[in-house]
Design an enzyme around this catalytic site. Structure first.
Site, PDB file in Angstrom:
ATOM      1  N   ARG A  60       0.796  -1.220   0.000  1.00 29.10           N
ATOM      2  CA  ARG A  60       0.000   0.000   0.000  1.00 29.10           C
ATOM      3  C   ARG A  60       0.831   1.275   0.000  1.00 29.10           C
ATOM      4  O   ARG A  60       0.605   2.185  -0.786  1.00 29.10           O
ATOM      5  CB  ARG A  60      -0.922   0.070   1.223  1.00 29.10           C
ATOM      6  CG  ARG A  60      -2.266  -0.550   1.040  1.00 29.10           C
ATOM      7  CD  ARG A  60      -2.795  -0.985   2.391  1.00 29.10           C
ATOM      8  NE  ARG A  60      -1.912  -1.982   2.937  1.00 29.10           N
ATOM      9  CZ  ARG A  60      -1.950  -3.266   2.605  1.00 29.10           C
ATOM     10  NH1 ARG A  60      -2.852  -3.698   1.779  1.00 29.10           N
ATOM     11  NH2 ARG A  60      -1.083  -4.130   3.097  1.00 29.10           N
ATOM     12  N   THR A  61       1.766   1.345   0.942  1.00 24.67           N
ATOM     13  CA  THR A  61       2.418   2.640   1.155  1.00 24.67           C
ATOM     14  C   THR A  61       3.199   3.081  -0.081  1.00 24.67           C
ATOM     15  O   THR A  61       3.097   4.224  -0.517  1.00 24.67           O
ATOM     16  CB  THR A  61       3.313   2.585   2.409  1.00 24.67           C
ATOM     17  OG1 THR A  61       2.494   2.178   3.505  1.00 24.67           O
ATOM     18  CG2 THR A  61       3.922   3.940   2.716  1.00 24.67           C
ATOM     19  N   LYS A 103      26.423  -2.932  -0.977  1.00 25.53           N
ATOM     20  CA  LYS A 103      27.886  -2.778  -1.059  1.00 25.53           C
ATOM     21  C   LYS A 103      28.423  -1.957   0.107  1.00 25.53           C
ATOM     22  O   LYS A 103      29.617  -1.671   0.157  1.00 25.53           O
ATOM     23  CB  LYS A 103      28.264  -2.083  -2.371  1.00 25.53           C
ATOM     24  CG  LYS A 103      27.725  -2.742  -3.615  1.00 25.53           C
ATOM     25  CD  LYS A 103      28.150  -1.931  -4.852  1.00 25.53           C
ATOM     26  CE  LYS A 103      27.469  -2.423  -6.112  1.00 25.53           C
ATOM     27  NZ  LYS A 103      27.661  -1.501  -7.238  1.00 25.53           N
ATOM     28  N   ARG A 157      11.169   3.939   3.293  1.00 28.20           N
ATOM     29  CA  ARG A 157      10.823   3.046   4.412  1.00 28.20           C
ATOM     30  C   ARG A 157      12.043   2.221   4.772  1.00 28.20           C
ATOM     31  O   ARG A 157      12.781   1.782   3.882  1.00 28.20           O
ATOM     32  CB  ARG A 157       9.658   2.135   4.015  1.00 28.20           C
ATOM     33  CG  ARG A 157       9.440   1.004   4.997  1.00 28.20           C
ATOM     34  CD  ARG A 157       8.201   0.205   4.692  1.00 28.20           C
ATOM     35  NE  ARG A 157       6.999   0.953   5.030  1.00 28.20           N
ATOM     36  CZ  ARG A 157       5.772   0.431   5.016  1.00 28.20           C
ATOM     37  NH1 ARG A 157       5.600  -0.830   4.658  1.00 28.20           N
ATOM     38  NH2 ARG A 157       4.737   1.161   5.340  1.00 28.20           N
ATOM     39  N   HIS A 206       5.249   6.383  11.612  1.00 29.78           N
ATOM     40  CA  HIS A 206       4.696   6.244  10.264  1.00 29.78           C
ATOM     41  C   HIS A 206       3.808   7.462  10.035  1.00 29.78           C
ATOM     42  O   HIS A 206       2.581   7.363  10.028  1.00 29.78           O
ATOM     43  CB  HIS A 206       3.897   4.939  10.181  1.00 29.78           C
ATOM     44  CG  HIS A 206       3.608   4.445   8.802  1.00 29.78           C
ATOM     45  ND1 HIS A 206       3.745   5.222   7.670  1.00 29.78           N
ATOM     46  CD2 HIS A 206       3.186   3.221   8.361  1.00 29.78           C
ATOM     47  CE1 HIS A 206       3.404   4.503   6.610  1.00 29.78           C
ATOM     48  NE2 HIS A 206       3.069   3.291   7.002  1.00 29.78           N
TER      49      HIS A 206
HETATM   50  C1  NCD Z   1       1.542  -0.685   8.263  1.00 30.30           C
HETATM   51  C2  NCD Z   1       3.031  -0.528   8.358  1.00 30.30           C
HETATM   52  O1  NCD Z   1       3.745  -0.856   7.418  1.00 30.30           O
HETATM   53  O2  NCD Z   1       3.445  -0.064   9.392  1.00 30.30           O
HETATM   54  N1  NCD Z   1       1.044  -0.892   6.984  1.00 30.30           N
HETATM   55  C3  NCD Z   1       0.955   0.171   6.133  1.00 30.30           C
HETATM   56  O3  NCD Z   1       1.804   1.027   6.087  1.00 30.30           O
HETATM   57  N2  NCD Z   1      -0.152   0.239   5.385  1.00 30.30           N
HETATM   58  C4  NCD Z   1       1.044  -1.658   9.243  1.00 30.30           C
HETATM   59  C5  NCD Z   1       1.525  -3.053   9.176  1.00 30.30           C
HETATM   60  O4  NCD Z   1       2.456  -3.408   8.450  1.00 30.30           O
HETATM   61  O5  NCD Z   1       0.948  -3.858   9.913  1.00 30.30           O
END
Ligand code: NCD
Length: 305
Positions: A53-54, A83, A104, A132
């Site tokens: 999703r993100t 590396k 991320r 997040h």
């Molecule tokens: C969340 C995350 O990655 O922290 N998911 C997301 O970003 N949609 C929650 C999760 O992974 O459970």
């Protein structure tokens, strides 16, 4: 705003202004249109941790703004990190190519480290169990749209409250508002960090903690659900101790208020019975759509377009 690294970076007014803008972008998302606000601009998505999703949400947001995207979904094994390149140097490189970066990483603080080397805005798309900030924003945006307010409601946060960066981020943002009552539902070993609970109480919020989901179903206006996060445990055995502790079922939903809402960042593992999906109170798929509009607002703000 130069970067969006932490949920603490935003004031109440900045949060609300982003939501106004996100509300304006929502029809663009729903009608699958493309604007030309970010024409000529490039977003780089650098993901060192799994995501569906993100990353797609950031990329969709940039494309709907009329921008372009360069992406690496597996930075840990296919980038120069392999590396031994430092995050600082990677930041320098990525900002030579792109006008904005979404990242991320499994390590808290890592996104801030990359931002030090970057000459363009950097957005934290989740740093381990830390923070997040964009998910927290889209969660509050979803609450605001469903309840019509961000004040005077009861939220039950359910699941792995120790490691879920999403609920940590929600708490930070909710501290800007008044009259929010927190019910924290988790097994004893996965409780919300004590420091965060103390800060909430210190600001005058009512916070209660329980391990019993069923007993609080009828009390909440928002149920903020999260999975048990397998990847955060040292051993499989430890994970299995918690796996399946809370499963949201139609029987549990029958005990909830008729106008409560369920939000969840997803992915679903086994913690939501798919039979709950057709309940109009389940908002976790709508939340995904809201997320694109919120990220359009964040990208537009940071790009200054
Ligand atoms: C969340 C995350 O990655 O922290 N998911 C997301 O970003 N949609 C929650 C999760 O992974 O459970």
């Amino acid at each position: 705003m130069k970067h969006l690294l932490s949920s603490k970076d935003l004031t109440r007014d900045e949060v609300l202004a982003l939501f106004v803008r996100a509300g304006e972008f929502l029809p663009v998302v729903k009608e699958r249109r493309r604007l030309n606000l970010a024409e000529g601009k490039i977003l780089a998505t650098l993901f060192y941790e799994p995501s569906t999703r993100t990353r797609f949400s950031f990329e969709t947001a940039m494309l709907r703004l009329g921008g372009m995207v360069i992406s690496n979904a597996d930075m840990g094994s296919t980038s120069s990190a392999k590396k031994g390149e430092t995050l600082y140097d990677t930041g320098k490189m990525a900002s030579t190519f792109a006008d904005i970066i979404a990242m991320r990483h499994p390590q808290p603080g890592s996104v801030a480290e990359l931002a030090l080397g970057s000459s363009v805005p950097v957005i934290n798309g989740g740093d381990g169990p830390g923070d997040h900030p964009t998910q927290g924003l889209l969660d509050l945006f979803t609450i605001q749209r469903a309840l019509g307010r961000l004040e005077n409601f009861t939220i039950a946060m359910v699941g792995d409250l120790k490691y879920s960066r999403v609920v940590h981020s929600q708490c930070e943002y909710l501290m800007h508002f008044t009259g929010v009552r927190f019910i924290l539902v988790s097994p004893e070993g996965l409780k919300m960090p004590a420091e965060l609970v103390e800060r909430l109480r210190g600001k005058g919020f009512e916070v209660s903690e329980t391990a019993d989901l069923e007993s609080v179903m009828g009390e909440c206006d928002v149920l903020s659900d999260t999975r048990i996060q397998q990847e955060r445990f040292a051993t499989q055995e430890e994970y299995e101790r918690y796996n399946g502790v809370y499963i949201l079922t139609p029987a549990l939903m029958a005990k909830a208020k008729p106008d409560m809402i369920v939000i969840d960042p997803l992915p679903r593992v086994n913690h939501i019975d798919p039979a709950v999906d057709s309940d109009p109170r389940a908002r976790y798929f709508e939340q995904v759509e809201n997320g694109v509009a919120v990220r359009m607002a964040i990208l537009a703000e940071l790009l200054g377009v």
